[in-house]
Motif scaffolding. Structure first.
Motif, mmCIF file in Angstrom:
data_model
loop_
_atom_site.group_PDB
_atom_site.id
_atom_site.type_symbol
_atom_site.label_atom_id
_atom_site.label_comp_id
_atom_site.label_asym_id
_atom_site.label_seq_id
_atom_site.Cartn_x
_atom_site.Cartn_y
_atom_site.Cartn_z
ATOM 1 N N PRO A 149 0.947 -1.577 -0.398
ATOM 2 C CA PRO A 149 -0.198 0.169 0.466
ATOM 3 C C PRO A 149 0.430 0.728 0.162
ATOM 4 C CG PRO A 149 -1.056 -2.090 1.131
ATOM 5 C CD PRO A 149 0.547 -1.923 0.657
ATOM 6 N N ALA A 150 2.052 1.406 0.516
ATOM 7 C CA ALA A 150 2.744 2.420 0.367
ATOM 8 C C ALA A 150 3.728 2.613 -0.511
ATOM 9 C CB ALA A 150 3.641 1.888 2.056
ATOM 10 N N VAL A 151 3.453 1.722 -1.105
ATOM 11 C CA VAL A 151 4.853 1.882 -3.164
ATOM 12 C C VAL A 151 2.902 2.728 -3.529
ATOM 13 C CG1 VAL A 151 5.230 0.640 -4.558
ATOM 14 C CG2 VAL A 151 6.238 0.193 -2.394
ATOM 15 N N VAL A 152 2.163 1.539 -3.869
ATOM 16 C CA VAL A 152 0.662 2.333 -4.684
ATOM 17 C C VAL A 152 1.177 3.776 -4.220
ATOM 18 C CG1 VAL A 152 -1.650 2.185 -4.741
ATOM 19 C CG2 VAL A 152 -0.204 -0.188 -4.490
ATOM 20 N N ALA A 153 0.451 3.965 -3.079
ATOM 21 C CA ALA A 153 1.001 5.453 -2.349
ATOM 22 C C ALA A 153 1.671 6.145 -3.339
ATOM 23 C CB ALA A 153 0.439 5.797 -1.275
ATOM 24 N N LEU A 154 2.942 6.080 -3.286
ATOM 25 C CA LEU A 154 4.327 6.616 -3.520
ATOM 26 C C LEU A 154 4.110 6.594 -5.373
ATOM 27 C CD1 LEU A 154 7.331 7.735 -3.412
ATOM 28 C CD2 LEU A 154 7.888 5.773 -3.455
ATOM 29 N N VAL A 155 3.633 5.561 -5.845
ATOM 30 C CA VAL A 155 3.134 5.316 -7.181
ATOM 31 C C VAL A 155 2.078 6.135 -8.608
ATOM 32 C CG1 VAL A 155 2.658 3.863 -9.568
ATOM 33 C CG2 VAL A 155 4.255 3.068 -8.007
ATOM 34 N N ARG A 156 1.300 6.442 -6.759
ATOM 35 C CA ARG A 156 0.499 7.815 -7.182
ATOM 36 C C ARG A 156 0.707 9.156 -7.455
ATOM 37 N NH1 ARG A 156 -4.406 4.743 -8.703
ATOM 38 N NH2 ARG A 156 -4.772 3.192 -6.781
ATOM 39 N N ARG A 157 1.560 8.992 -6.389
ATOM 40 C CA ARG A 157 1.871 10.869 -6.224
ATOM 41 C C ARG A 157 3.209 10.888 -7.478
ATOM 42 N NH1 ARG A 157 6.968 12.703 -4.935
ATOM 43 N NH2 ARG A 157 7.346 10.953 -3.212
ATOM 44 N N LEU A 158 3.851 9.962 -7.975
ATOM 45 C CA LEU A 158 4.893 9.932 -9.069
ATOM 46 C C LEU A 158 4.272 10.582 -10.527
ATOM 47 C CD1 LEU A 158 7.372 6.672 -7.467
ATOM 48 C CD2 LEU A 158 7.326 9.581 -7.781
#
Length: 192
Positions: free
Chosen positions: A87-96
């Protein structure tokens, strides 16, 4: 003011796509450094042939190479992370992905004063120009750090080793399509 972006770069081939993505980040950083030197030069000496050439180099890199790099990430790096990442990586990718969209808008604003300088329409950057250039350059540091520190290592854990060669071939093929002089490649679209 320095060589155009991409010169004096160790040769990295598409058979190592993540090394190529990181080499692109190095070129982004060098081109942003050239932009910083250009801005200082224009503040101190105004527009001259050297400044116009540096502006052309910055325009060429961010009009052609940077959109292809974002497209590489949006097609090969981000989808597996969105589908299978923590989940933390998914959130980061959405920001990227949001950054990529914001970078397109930031570049549209930043390229105007650079093109005006190249075309001889301005001899110096005004306050609004400087703000647009600051906004464009400022977004990259955190973005690159997050991609290299989190996104790339995370996707490498998800990808099978035999996925890298096709990824590299697709990246190389995107760069082989002929583009008439002055025609920009399509801008990658951010996906949710």
């Amino acid at each position: 003011m320095g060589l155009p972006p991409g010169f004096n770069t160790p040769a990295v081939g598409f058979e190592q796509p993540f090394a190529m993505l990181e080499a692109c980040h190095e070129r982004v950083q060098r081109t942003l450094a050239l932009l910083g030197r250009l801005r200082e030069h224009v503040r101190e000496q105004g527009s001259d042939d050297s400044a116009r050439q540096a502006a052309r180099d910055v325009l060429r890199y961010f009009d052609i190479a940077a959109p292809l790099h974002h497209q590489d990430e949006e097609l090969h790096v981000f989808p597996p992370l969105l589908a299978q990442g923590a989940p933390a990586v998914v959130a980061l990718v959405r920001r990227l992905l949001q950054d990529h969209g914001d970078m397109v808008a930031d570049w549209a604003a930043a390229r105007q004063p650079l093109q005006a300088l190249v075309d001889g329409q301005i001899r110096a950057f005004g306050a609004a120009d400087e703000a647009a250039l600051d906004r464009f350059a400022g977004r990259y540091a955190r973005h690159i750090a997050d991609e290299e520190g989190v996104a790339y290592p995370s996707v490498l854990q998800l990808l099978r080793p035999d996925a890298l060669a096709p990824m590299g071939r697709e990246m190389a093929a995107r760069r082989q399509s002929p583009r008439p002089e002055g025609v920009r490649p399509p801008q990658p679209r951010a996906v949710p």
